[in-house]
Design a protein around this motif. Structure first.
Motif, mmCIF file in Angstrom:
data_model
loop_
_atom_site.group_PDB
_atom_site.id
_atom_site.type_symbol
_atom_site.label_atom_id
_atom_site.label_comp_id
_atom_site.label_asym_id
_atom_site.label_seq_id
_atom_site.Cartn_x
_atom_site.Cartn_y
_atom_site.Cartn_z
ATOM 1 N N THR A 251 2.918 -39.557 -2.573
ATOM 2 C CA THR A 251 3.751 -38.884 -3.567
ATOM 3 C C THR A 251 3.428 -37.392 -3.630
ATOM 4 O OG1 THR A 251 2.226 -39.193 -5.430
ATOM 5 C CG2 THR A 251 3.714 -41.019 -4.903
ATOM 6 N N THR B 127 2.491 -32.412 -10.429
ATOM 7 C CA THR B 127 3.848 -32.934 -10.328
ATOM 8 C C THR B 127 4.839 -31.800 -10.152
ATOM 9 O OG1 THR B 127 4.253 -32.813 -12.710
ATOM 10 C CG2 THR B 127 3.202 -34.830 -11.869
ATOM 11 N N ASN C 165 12.787 -38.787 -4.027
ATOM 12 C CA ASN C 165 12.456 -37.429 -3.576
ATOM 13 C C ASN C 165 13.625 -36.460 -3.779
ATOM 14 O OD1 ASN C 165 14.092 -38.272 -1.340
ATOM 15 N ND2 ASN C 165 13.045 -36.792 -0.027
ATOM 16 N N ALA D 147 7.763 -38.397 -2.682
ATOM 17 C CA ALA D 147 8.542 -38.736 -3.872
ATOM 18 C C ALA D 147 8.027 -37.973 -5.088
ATOM 19 C CB ALA D 147 8.476 -40.237 -4.123
ATOM 20 N N GLU E 209 8.405 -39.182 -7.978
ATOM 21 C CA GLU E 209 7.922 -40.265 -8.824
ATOM 22 C C GLU E 209 6.717 -40.890 -8.138
ATOM 23 O OE1 GLU E 209 11.570 -42.423 -10.746
ATOM 24 O OE2 GLU E 209 12.034 -42.043 -8.645
ATOM 25 N N GLU E 210 5.949 -41.701 -8.879
ATOM 26 C CA GLU E 210 4.750 -42.317 -8.313
ATOM 27 C C GLU E 210 5.115 -43.616 -7.599
ATOM 28 O OE1 GLU E 210 1.703 -40.698 -8.157
ATOM 29 O OE2 GLU E 210 3.178 -39.189 -8.757
ATOM 30 N N SER F 204 10.292 -44.924 -1.610
ATOM 31 C CA SER F 204 11.227 -44.290 -2.540
ATOM 32 C C SER F 204 12.599 -44.131 -1.905
ATOM 33 C CB SER F 204 10.695 -42.917 -2.976
ATOM 34 O OG SER F 204 10.726 -42.000 -1.893
#
Length: 677
Positions: free
Chosen positions: A446, A454, A487, A593, A595-596, A600
């Motif tokens: 990620t 993030t 992503n 991605a 997100e975790e 994805s």
């Protein structure tokens, strides 16, 4: 032709039917004997029991079950929805508790002890049945066949048939179309699994030539809601991602929330969806204008009283109770597999705890429920069924799309296709089976794992010097809002009521575009300019309308379809002021991605845009299925070919060049709030 009572009785006592019934009774008796023996042995304070007493209890359980289960099924059917689920949990426990209470040998006494023993017996029975049926779906198929025959006999009686019918209903002859979506399965993954011999059902279809595989390209966004908006309604461009922000209302839309899904369906539906002519939607995001919706997110309800398949699954000893017990075992399996990944230091990986521990057994339960509901609708003879099976997608998100545990879920889905194939002779129509996916998945560590922060934090850092001024001008909780789907991320400058062009974005936040484009985890930044949308990368840019490149073309790693995908996405409603796609490794095609999730989808790069369509050989198909709307038109043509749909002129025929308004990003401001056409 009328069936005489003599023929009915002869059918009832046919040697094959009697033999199958005796075999089922013998197995049930043997299982109950072992279950009760183990239960009585495990219960504290129970003295050793005589085998005769246990055999008597076996008979008592059978009698109580024969009396109570039909009554419980009636109650479950009447309750429907959550009531059916709650009563289904206790149905088997009730049968066992009553039998133990009536036991003349009084081997167990006291209500708390009786209930404890009943629960233990039900758990042991579920585990024994699972071990006996390991690698086989015979019991599940047998129960589904019984349901289908009951549904068809009831339909025959309603149509003026004999009051008692024991004869097996004849197979239907009118055509029907059953469409099964294998959520998240990329076309290369499916082909590889077939070649490896891990999908015997699909492999048999392809090797014998009854079906063929056809790849299709999802475009952007590669998410289930966007794909199903296109496949079921032909209206992809009202869904720009899995979630998005609407400046007009200040609302964050999340397509998996039933209330939001209902709003979205109101925009995309024109009454002409894929399932409008008597079709059934099962476990989908949207209805496709189906007459019957079962577990459809936009309709936000469990199956009601009319869905006998739901009630039968809940009441059956091979249904909900068994799935619940095995679901607990699935949690322990998940914990073990996650521990193996950590011990082997398998990379990339993400945490597999928390909500996913509940999602994994839930998806297994949902799969069995879905197949039961499909079986019932096949027995009813509905013309078209579309059902989404999510097992593979859920596991692949956290384990990785090609990891062993994900492939095991794909093998289970292949088994379910085999179940449906075995149930086809019981259906009231001759169903043709089409299998398709809505998108694929791409693997990769990620964004946060790679860069220690993030994307939200990166955006905050780049915009921070200008936050104070923004808040002073007009207080807002989040002047810059980051909304991610895999992503793909869309960035909204929320204090402005409309979508901004590049100059306005740079005036408000001078470092934002250039800072994102220079970040190693960002591959593409798309923003509207005076000459249309422009995509920026770390070494250059491309003007999307004419393909003019300055410096290094940022789209090169993403393949030849990337420009068209981005152009089409730019014409979606509620698009972000900036659209960001993560970078992609050229050697591994791994994405990062936002997100975790180790597996994805939502953006571009890797296999996430490579979906699959498996259909009967000889059926006409477009050479290039580009986008979910094209798949929608293809399925409509097949429905028309089967006589299940009146022919309609498509708004945009496959292969026809895109019109100027299809490529114009400014069209998003002019799209109707009800449908994008």
């Amino acid at each position: 032709m009328a069936v005489s009572p003599r023929d009915e009785v002869r059918a009832l006592f046919a040697w094959r039917r009697v033999l199958n019934r005796m075999r089922a009774v013998l197995r049930s008796a043997l299982t109950t004997f072992v279950v009760l023996t183990l239960t009585l042995w495990l219960m504290p304070g129970v003295a050793s029991t005589d085998i005769i007493d246990v055999l008597g209890l076996v008979v008592l359980v059978a009698v109580v079950g024969a009396v109570l289960r039909p009554l419980l099924l009636v109650g479950i059917t009447a309750l429907g929805g959550w009531g059916a689920m709650l009563l289904g949990v206790v149905a088997q426990v009730v049968v066992m508790t009553v039998a133990l209470e009536l036991d003349p040998a009084e081997q167990i006494s006291g209500l708390p002890t009786l209930v404890t023993a009943a629960v233990l017996a039900v758990v042991v029975a579920a585990l024994l049945d699972w071990m006996a049926d390991s690698g086989s779906d015979d019991t599940f198929v047998r129960e589904a066949r019984r349901l289908m025959r009951a549904v068809r006999r009831r339909a025959a009686r309603r149509d003026g048939g004999p009051l008692l019918t024991f004869r097996r209903p004849a197979p239907g002859t009118e055509p029907g179309l059953l469409m099964v979506q294998l959520d998240g399965v990329a076309e290369p993954v499916l082909r590889w699994a077939v070649r490896a011999g891990n999908l015997p059902v699909l492999g048999h279809w392809l090797r014998t030539g009854s079906h063929v595989v056809h790849p299709w390209h999802t475009g952007l966004p590669s998410t289930t809601p966007a794909s199903q908006a296109g496949i079921l309604h032909g209206a992809t461009r009202q869904v720009p991602g899995f979630r998005w922000y609407e400046k007009e209302t200040g609302k964050l839309m999340v397509s998996s929330r039933p209330r939001d899904a209902a709003i979205i369906e109101g925009r995309i539906s024109d009454g002409k969806g894929l399932l409008r002519d008597g079709g059934v939607s099962i476990s989908n995001a949207f209805s496709g204008d189906a007459v019957t919706n079962l577990l459809t997110v936009s309709h936000a309800a469990l199956p009601g009283r009319s869905a006998r398949g739901w009630a039968a699954f809940m009441a059956s000893p091979y249904g909900f109770t068994r799935a619940l017990v095995l679901g607990v075992a699935e949690v322990f399996t998940e914990l073990h597999q996650a521990r193996l990944q950590r011990r082997r230091n398998l990379q990339p990986r993400v945490s597999r705890s928390g909500a996913f521990l509940a999602l994994r057994p839930a998806s297994m339960l949902l799969r069995d429920v879905n197949v039961s509901l499909v079986a019932e609708q096949m027995a009813r003879g509905v013309p078209a069924i579309y059902c989404d099976l999510v097992d593979y997608d859920e596991v692949a998100h956290h384990a990785g799309p090609a990891r062993p545990e994900s492939m095991r879920q794909l093998e289970n889905l292949d088994r379910m296709l085999g179940v449906l194939e075995r149930l086809a002779p019981e259906a009231a129509r001759r169903y043709h089976l089409v299998v398709l996916s809505d998108h694929g998945q791409s693997q990769g560590a990620t964004f946060r794992q790679r860069y220690g922060e993030t994307l939200d934090e990166v955006v905050d850092r780049l915009a921070a010097p200008d936050y104070a001024a923004a808040v002073e001008e007009e207080p807002a909780p989040a002047p810059v809002l980051v909304v991610s789907s895999g992503n793909l991320s869309m960035i909204y400058l929320t204090r402005f009521p409309h979508r901004l062009k590049r100059a306005a974005v740079e005036h408000a936040y001078p470092r934002l575009i250039s800072g994102l484009a220079a970040h190693p985890g960002v591959g593409l930044v798309v923003v509207q300019d005076d000459d249309g949308p422009v995509v920026y990368g770390s070494g250059g840019s491309q003007r999307l309308r004419d393909g003019a490149v300055t410096g290094t073309d940022p789209l090169l790693p993403y393949g030849p379809r990337a420009r068209r995908d981005l152009l089409r996405h730019q014409s979606s409603a509620h698009i972000g002021d900036l659209v960001v796609i993560s970078s992609m490794g050229p050697a591994t095609q791994e994405v990062a991605a936002f997100e975790e999730l180790v597996g994805s989808h939502g953006g571009l790069g890797g296999w996430q845009t490579e979906a699959v369509l498996v259909h009967p050989a000889g059926w006409p198909v477009d050479d290039d299925l580009d986008g979910p709307d094209a798949v929608h038109r293809q399925l409509l043509r097949w429905l028309t070919m089967l006589g299940l749909r009146e022919p309609e002129p498509a708004p945009l025929e496959a292969g026809e060049p895109l019109r100027a308004e299809d490529l114009d990003p400014d069209i998003s401001a002019r799209l109707s709030p009800s449908r994008d056409g």
